[in-house]
Design an enzyme around this catalytic site. Structure first.
Site, PDB file in Angstrom:
ATOM      1  N   ASN A  10      77.205 -18.897 -53.769  1.00 55.45           N
ATOM      2  CA  ASN A  10      77.523 -19.946 -52.794  1.00 55.45           C
ATOM      3  C   ASN A  10      77.360 -21.320 -53.474  1.00 55.45           C
ATOM      4  O   ASN A  10      76.249 -21.702 -53.869  1.00 55.45           O
ATOM      5  CB  ASN A  10      76.572 -19.793 -51.599  1.00 55.45           C
ATOM      6  CG  ASN A  10      76.788 -20.831 -50.525  1.00 55.45           C
ATOM      7  OD1 ASN A  10      76.966 -21.998 -50.814  1.00 55.45           O
ATOM      8  ND2 ASN A  10      76.736 -20.402 -49.274  1.00 55.45           N
ATOM      9  N   ASP A  70      68.167 -16.050 -49.462  1.00 51.61           N
ATOM     10  CA  ASP A  70      68.874 -15.447 -48.334  1.00 51.61           C
ATOM     11  C   ASP A  70      68.512 -16.262 -47.107  1.00 51.61           C
ATOM     12  O   ASP A  70      67.338 -16.563 -46.870  1.00 51.61           O
ATOM     13  CB  ASP A  70      68.519 -13.972 -48.137  1.00 51.61           C
ATOM     14  CG  ASP A  70      69.602 -13.280 -47.316  1.00 51.61           C
ATOM     15  OD1 ASP A  70      70.746 -13.196 -47.798  1.00 51.61           O
ATOM     16  OD2 ASP A  70      69.328 -12.871 -46.169  1.00 51.61           O
ATOM     17  N   GLY A 153      78.635 -24.640 -44.574  1.00 49.00           N
ATOM     18  CA  GLY A 153      78.362 -23.666 -43.508  1.00 49.00           C
ATOM     19  C   GLY A 153      78.291 -24.309 -42.128  1.00 49.00           C
ATOM     20  O   GLY A 153      79.185 -25.050 -41.708  1.00 49.00           O
TER      21      GLY A 153
HETATM   22  P1  ITT Z   1      74.754 -15.702 -51.669  1.00 48.30           P
HETATM   23  O1  ITT Z   1      74.391 -14.433 -50.949  1.00 48.30           O
HETATM   24  O2  ITT Z   1      75.635 -15.468 -52.854  1.00 48.30           O
HETATM   25  O3  ITT Z   1      73.569 -16.544 -51.999  1.00 48.30           O
HETATM   26  P2  ITT Z   1      75.877 -16.402 -49.084  1.00 48.30           P
HETATM   27  O4  ITT Z   1      76.627 -17.584 -48.556  1.00 48.30           O
HETATM   28  O5  ITT Z   1      76.485 -15.040 -48.838  1.00 48.30           O
HETATM   29  O6  ITT Z   1      75.657 -16.611 -50.672  1.00 48.30           O
HETATM   30  P3  ITT Z   1      73.641 -15.676 -47.408  1.00 48.30           P
HETATM   31  O7  ITT Z   1      73.975 -14.228 -47.437  1.00 48.30           O
HETATM   32  O8  ITT Z   1      72.211 -16.079 -47.560  1.00 48.30           O
HETATM   33  O9  ITT Z   1      74.406 -16.460 -48.565  1.00 48.30           O
HETATM   34  O10 ITT Z   1      74.252 -16.283 -46.084  1.00 48.30           O
HETATM   35  C1  ITT Z   1      73.741 -17.444 -45.565  1.00 48.30           C
HETATM   36  C2  ITT Z   1      74.729 -18.026 -44.587  1.00 48.30           C
HETATM   37  O11 ITT Z   1      73.948 -18.779 -43.612  1.00 48.30           O
HETATM   38  C3  ITT Z   1      75.627 -19.059 -45.258  1.00 48.30           C
HETATM   39  O12 ITT Z   1      76.819 -18.461 -45.753  1.00 48.30           O
HETATM   40  C4  ITT Z   1      75.861 -20.050 -44.128  1.00 48.30           C
HETATM   41  O13 ITT Z   1      76.838 -19.550 -43.261  1.00 48.30           O
HETATM   42  C5  ITT Z   1      74.527 -20.027 -43.384  1.00 48.30           C
HETATM   43  N1  ITT Z   1      73.640 -21.065 -43.962  1.00 48.30           N
HETATM   44  C6  ITT Z   1      72.547 -20.857 -44.743  1.00 48.30           C
HETATM   45  N2  ITT Z   1      72.003 -22.019 -45.128  1.00 48.30           N
HETATM   46  C7  ITT Z   1      72.770 -22.979 -44.598  1.00 48.30           C
HETATM   47  C8  ITT Z   1      72.747 -24.380 -44.661  1.00 48.30           C
HETATM   48  O14 ITT Z   1      71.849 -25.031 -45.403  1.00 48.30           O
HETATM   49  N3  ITT Z   1      73.673 -25.045 -43.991  1.00 48.30           N
HETATM   50  C9  ITT Z   1      74.616 -24.408 -43.260  1.00 48.30           C
HETATM   51  N4  ITT Z   1      74.740 -23.097 -43.171  1.00 48.30           N
HETATM   52  C10 ITT Z   1      73.815 -22.367 -43.838  1.00 48.30           C
END
Ligand code: ITT
Length: 198
Positions: A10, A70, A153
């Site tokens: 991400n 996560d 996000g």
């Molecule tokens: P990685 O697993 O590769 O790290 P990912 O985007 O799939 O990337 P996650 O599985 O941890 O990561 O999903 C977290 C989701 O939660 C992310 O895609 C956003 O939709 C939301 N999220 C997490 N932190 C956030 C933030 O700081 N601001 C806005 N949305 C966030």
């Protein structure tokens, strides 16, 4: 200088983690820097399980100490959803904008304020060493109309009531001081110092 792999795909997280850990004197690498492409299944039952899987998989593939995040958004009116499934909420395949729209659809008709929190768990893994964890959270409220262009996000929908701003309206400097990820990483710094100094 010690090297640390930021074990995420991400781009928003990469920018934030690099900024928050900038003063530690570490060489921060991304999977792209190593030509490493890994999709780790996120089928754990907790943020910690998923973070540990990601950190351990990247550490095994790279041989480097690896830090994974996560995280998720928990909305009280939706009984804590999307939570662990924040990056795959609603019909798939989805985009960040599509997931924000879907979130607002789920909240239609529910009384406001739509209280919510972001949670993040950081896992730090070294090949052959037990995974270590740190967590952080940030309380706020979902609003019905997007505001701001920063972050990633769900940030344009997440209001910090004390500041009167959404996460997407904050400067990167402020988000990286106040966010769930910032708090989790501050809690992870002693672990990083201990592990990487050995
Ligand atoms: P990685 O697993 O590769 O790290 P990912 O985007 O799939 O990337 P996650 O599985 O941890 O990561 O999903 C977290 C989701 O939660 C992310 O895609 C956003 O939709 C939301 N999220 C997490 N932190 C956030 C933030 O700081 N601001 C806005 N949305 C966030």
């Amino acid at each position: 200088m010690s090297r640390l792999l930021i074990a995420t795909n991400n781009k928003g997280k990469v920018l934030e983690i690099k900024d928050i850990l900038a003063d530690l004197g570490l060489t921060l690498l991304t999977p792209a820097d190593l030509g490493l492409s890994l999709e780790v299944p996120e089928d754990g039952h907790t943020y910690a399980e998923n973070a540990a899987r990601k950190a351990a998989a990247f550490a095994a593939a790279s041989g480097l100490p690896s830090l994974a995040d996560d995280s998720g958004l928990e909305v009280d009116a939706l009984d804590g959803r999307p939570g662990l499934h924040s990056n795959r909420f609603g019909p798939q395949p989805s985009t960040e904008a599509g997931r924000r729209r879907y979130l607002l659809e789920q909240l239609q008709g529910k009384p406001r304020p739509w209280t919510a929190r972001f949670r993040a768990t950081i896992a730090v893994a070294l090949p052959g060493v037990e995974v270590r964890f740190a967590s952080g959270e940030c309380e706020g409220e979902i609003i019905p109309v997007e505001r701001g262009t920063g972050g990633f996000g769900y940030d344009p929908l997440f209001l910090l009531p004390d500041l009167g701003k959404t996460m997407a309206e904050l400067d990167a400097k402020d988000k990286n001081r106040l966010s769930h990820r910032a708090r989790a990483l501050q809690n992870a710094i002693p672990i990083l110092k201990e592990i990487l100094d050995d």
